[in-house]
Design an enzyme around this catalytic site. Structure first.
Site, PDB file in Angstrom:
ATOM      1  N   ARG A 141       0.822  -1.201   0.000  1.00  0.00           N
ATOM      2  CA  ARG A 141       0.000   0.000   0.000  1.00  0.00           C
ATOM      3  C   ARG A 141       0.861   1.258   0.000  1.00  0.00           C
ATOM      4  NH1 ARG A 141      -4.303  -0.646   4.017  1.00  0.00           N
ATOM      5  NH2 ARG A 141      -5.145  -1.631   2.163  1.00  0.00           N
ATOM      6  N   TYR A 142       1.894   1.246   0.810  1.00  0.00           N
ATOM      7  CA  TYR A 142       2.765   2.408   0.943  1.00  0.00           C
ATOM      8  C   TYR A 142       3.979   2.239   0.040  1.00  0.00           C
ATOM      9  CZ  TYR A 142       0.090   3.441   5.203  1.00  0.00           C
ATOM     10  OH  TYR A 142      -0.889   3.730   6.112  1.00  0.00           O
ATOM     11  N   ARG A 158       7.148   0.100   1.974  1.00  0.00           N
ATOM     12  CA  ARG A 158       6.991  -1.013   2.907  1.00  0.00           C
ATOM     13  C   ARG A 158       5.808  -1.892   2.535  1.00  0.00           C
ATOM     14  NH1 ARG A 158       5.451   3.836   4.398  1.00  0.00           N
ATOM     15  NH2 ARG A 158       3.921   4.295   6.035  1.00  0.00           N
ATOM     16  N   LYS A 168      -3.298   4.674   7.072  1.00  0.00           N
ATOM     17  CA  LYS A 168      -3.585   5.198   8.411  1.00  0.00           C
ATOM     18  C   LYS A 168      -3.548   6.722   8.418  1.00  0.00           C
ATOM     19  CE  LYS A 168      -1.486   1.075  10.277  1.00  0.00           C
ATOM     20  NZ  LYS A 168      -0.982   0.526   9.004  1.00  0.00           N
ATOM     21  N   CYS A 175      -9.177 -13.117  18.076  1.00  0.00           N
ATOM     22  CA  CYS A 175      -9.703 -11.909  18.716  1.00  0.00           C
ATOM     23  C   CYS A 175     -11.059 -11.607  18.103  1.00  0.00           C
ATOM     24  CB  CYS A 175      -8.787 -10.713  18.462  1.00  0.00           C
ATOM     25  SG  CYS A 175      -7.106 -10.974  19.010  1.00  0.00           S
ATOM     26  N   ASP A 199      -7.770   3.910  10.120  1.00  0.00           N
ATOM     27  CA  ASP A 199      -7.277   3.243   8.922  1.00  0.00           C
ATOM     28  C   ASP A 199      -8.350   3.449   7.857  1.00  0.00           C
ATOM     29  OD1 ASP A 199      -5.451   1.861   7.412  1.00  0.00           O
ATOM     30  OD2 ASP A 199      -5.202   0.245   8.871  1.00  0.00           O
ATOM     31  N   CYS A 244     -11.164  -8.815  15.448  1.00  0.00           N
ATOM     32  CA  CYS A 244     -10.202  -8.915  14.340  1.00  0.00           C
ATOM     33  C   CYS A 244     -10.710  -8.188  13.097  1.00  0.00           C
ATOM     34  CB  CYS A 244      -9.957 -10.377  13.997  1.00  0.00           C
ATOM     35  SG  CYS A 244      -8.738 -10.586  12.687  1.00  0.00           S
ATOM     36  N   ASP A 292     -12.043  -0.743  12.989  1.00  0.00           N
ATOM     37  CA  ASP A 292     -12.396  -0.782  11.568  1.00  0.00           C
ATOM     38  C   ASP A 292     -13.865  -1.135  11.343  1.00  0.00           C
ATOM     39  OD1 ASP A 292      -9.888  -0.103  10.577  1.00  0.00           O
ATOM     40  OD2 ASP A 292      -9.183  -2.175  10.713  1.00  0.00           O
ATOM     41  N   CYS A 294      -3.921 -18.004  13.970  1.00  0.00           N
ATOM     42  CA  CYS A 294      -3.627 -17.331  15.226  1.00  0.00           C
ATOM     43  C   CYS A 294      -3.855 -18.315  16.360  1.00  0.00           C
ATOM     44  CB  CYS A 294      -4.548 -16.133  15.420  1.00  0.00           C
ATOM     45  SG  CYS A 294      -4.087 -14.708  14.422  1.00  0.00           S
ATOM     46  N   ARG A 331      -9.522  -8.704  10.222  1.00  0.00           N
ATOM     47  CA  ARG A 331      -9.535  -9.700   9.142  1.00  0.00           C
ATOM     48  C   ARG A 331     -10.491 -10.843   9.497  1.00  0.00           C
ATOM     49  NH1 ARG A 331      -3.516  -8.938   9.488  1.00  0.00           N
ATOM     50  NH2 ARG A 331      -3.204  -7.036   8.277  1.00  0.00           N
TER      51      ARG A 331
HETATM   52  C1  LIG Z   1      -0.142  -0.421   8.841  1.00  0.00           C
HETATM   53  C2  LIG Z   1       0.376  -0.845   7.564  1.00  0.00           C
HETATM   54  C3  LIG Z   1       1.735  -0.695   7.249  1.00  0.00           C
HETATM   55  C4  LIG Z   1       2.726  -0.081   8.209  1.00  0.00           C
HETATM   56  O1  LIG Z   1       2.429   1.246   8.450  1.00  0.00           O
HETATM   57  P1  LIG Z   1       3.309   2.105   9.425  1.00  0.00           P
HETATM   58  O2  LIG Z   1       2.568   3.389   9.566  1.00  0.00           O
HETATM   59  O3  LIG Z   1       4.644   2.271   8.758  1.00  0.00           O
HETATM   60  O4  LIG Z   1       3.434   1.363  10.709  1.00  0.00           O
HETATM   61  C5  LIG Z   1       2.154  -1.100   6.014  1.00  0.00           C
HETATM   62  N1  LIG Z   1       1.291  -1.635   5.109  1.00  0.00           N
HETATM   63  C6  LIG Z   1      -0.014  -1.774   5.377  1.00  0.00           C
HETATM   64  C7  LIG Z   1      -0.909  -2.346   4.340  1.00  0.00           C
HETATM   65  C8  LIG Z   1      -0.516  -1.385   6.611  1.00  0.00           C
HETATM   66  O5  LIG Z   1      -1.823  -1.557   6.882  1.00  0.00           O
END
Ligand SMILES: *Cc1c(COP(=O)(O)O)cnc(C)c1O
Length: 439
Positions: free
Chosen positions: A121-122, A125, A346, A138, A339, A141, A302, A134, A143
């Site tokens: 997404r980002y 990362r 986020k 939870c 989120d 959850c 969520d 799990c 998911r």
């Molecule tokens: C939360 C999340 C991350 C990590 O986000 P940070 O703000 O760097 O902790 C990375 N990818 C996805 C899809 C996420 O939901």
């Protein structure tokens, strides 16, 4: 105390010749996880009416139940209706009420998945879902749609596809091992995956997101810690929601992890009737830092299916943030985030501290309500950035491979991008303009 009288009595009902070493064996807990209402009743001596039981069973047909004996032992049977452990672990027939705003995949994780097991997404990362299981399910959850679906640990082939994706995309510098719970994998499997990731030169850090320190702290063994620490820098994020979850067993687990050099973070979810109270949250974050865990995020719950009864208004989170900032150590304060439904990522939310602004003055208020003014410098030479870093006086010393491509608001703020506004794809006014021009 680990394995106290109540825990021993509970464990004895599961296995007659229980010993402390069995109790502290994480695989014993997985093997004896409580997966049906009847067993739950037998072990806790909590009894439901036939009507209640049938409603609960209907709920578990859709959203299965699984509680580790350890987490179960934290429930107070005398007052289970108000117990935060019970509420996080035990089904509630309200989970079946679907609300018209519910979504099965509110974060659009499936749409942002370029290959199986990866959510990208980002820019820099990814989430790598290396486990689909799990130790405890939870009830809150996000998911939930997947819980108990295909209870499996992905095989080496699937893992390999994920690793190949990461290795091909050189912009990925941070890999978040998530799940399910990644610590459901054996030490050997984790060793293999971490080894593969570590050998990718652009992967700078690895993160592990696990709830084991809360629901099954005995998973944090010396062997596990020895395996993981070979692959530093590894950041470890966990998921405490209530001070009651910080027991001597979980403190032990945290201590092992902190001593082995993993920076520890915590992600809580704001849950109605569990922790939607400023005093509970304050106690939680203070206990966390006392155990060397830095509160990282506080999530707005969520909009997943079956979570309606857990959701609070966003204002509750803002109120909690108001009671933390200034009132306790800065590093005990998490970032409150929503989120974004649809996969926007986020979004941090805070009380307003910026009260007003004139050309040279910023008016701010502090946590006590004191309104203050900050005078900005009369002369500030803003450096116009044309991205020619080599000719710039600032010492950036940037790796030339690290290219800067502005995204979103960054485009509007930068001098080297000509964008002057961000326009939604379906902007009615601009669409009309285009149509008018065509005519
Ligand atoms: C939360 C999340 C991350 C990590 O986000 P940070 O703000 O760097 O902790 C990375 N990818 C996805 C899809 C996420 O939901």
């Amino acid at each position: 105390m680990i394995f106290d009288k109540e825990q021993r009595e509970l464990a004895k009902k599961i296995e007659e010749d229980i010993s402390i070493s069995k109790w502290k064996n994480w695989k014993w807990h997985i093997k004896h996880s409580i997966k049906d209402i009847e067993t739950f009743e037998k072990l806790t001596s909590i009894n439901f009416t036939d009507d209640e039981r049938s409603k609960l069973e209907k709920t578990t047909e859709k959203f299965p139940l699984s509680i580790t004996p350890y987490y179960l032992s934290l429930i107070n049977p005398g007052n289970y209706q108000n117990d935060p452990i019970f509420k996080q672990a035990f089904p509630d027939p309200r989970e079946l009420i679907t609300c018209k705003y519910d979504m099965s995949d509110p974060l659009a994780e499936d749409s942002d998945s370029p290959v199986e097991l990866i959510t990208h997404r980002y820019p820099d990362r990814v989430l790598f879902h290396i486990s689909n299981v799990c130790s405890m399910y939870c009830r809150h959850c996000t998911r939930k749609r997947k819980v108990g679906d295909v209870d499996y640990i992905p095989d080496r082939e699937k893992i390999k596809t994920g690793i190949e994706y990461i290795s091909k995309n050189t912009g990925i510098r941070d890999v978040l091992l998530s799940g399910g719970d990644p610590l459901m994998l054996s030490d050997e499997n984790l060793d293999h995956i971490l080894g593969e990731l570590k050998s990718i030169s652009h992967v700078e850090i690895i993160r592990i997101g696990s709830r084991m320190p809360i629901v099954l702290p005995y998973r944090i063994t010396d062997e596990l810690v020895e395996t993981l620490r070979k692959y530093h820098p590894i950041w470890f994020n966990t998921h405490f929601n209530h001070p009651r979850e910080i027991t001597s067993s979980s403190r032990n687990a945290l201590e092992k992890l902190a001593d082995a050099g993993f920076p520890l973070g915590n992600q809580s979810v704001l849950l109605a009737d569990v922790n939607d109270c400023p005093r509970i949250m304050k106690q939680l974050v203070q206990l966390l830092v006392k155990n060397r865990v830095r509160p990282y995020y506080l999530y707005q719950c969520d909009m997943s299916e079956g979570l309606e009864h857990f959701r609070t208004p966003v204002s509750k989170g803002i109120e909690i943030m108001e009671t933390l900032r200034g009132h306790t150590s800065g590093f005990a304060i998490p970032t409150f985030v929503v989120d974004a439904p649809g996969g926007g990522g986020k979004i941090p939310i805070n009380p307003n501290y910026l009260v007003s602004w004139s050309v040279n003055k910023v008016i701010l208020r502090n946590y006590e309500g004191v309104i203050t003014s900050y005078r900005e410098p009369d002369n500030y030479n803003n450096i116009c950035c044309d991205l020619k870093c080599a000719e710039c006086d600032l010492d950036l010393n940037i790796d030339p491979a690290q290219e800067i491509v502005p995204i979103g608001l960054e485009k509007l703020l930068s001098d080297h991008d000509e964008t002057i506004s961000l326009i939604p794809e379906d902007c009615y006014r601009l669409n009309r303009r285009e149509e008018d021009n065509e005519e």
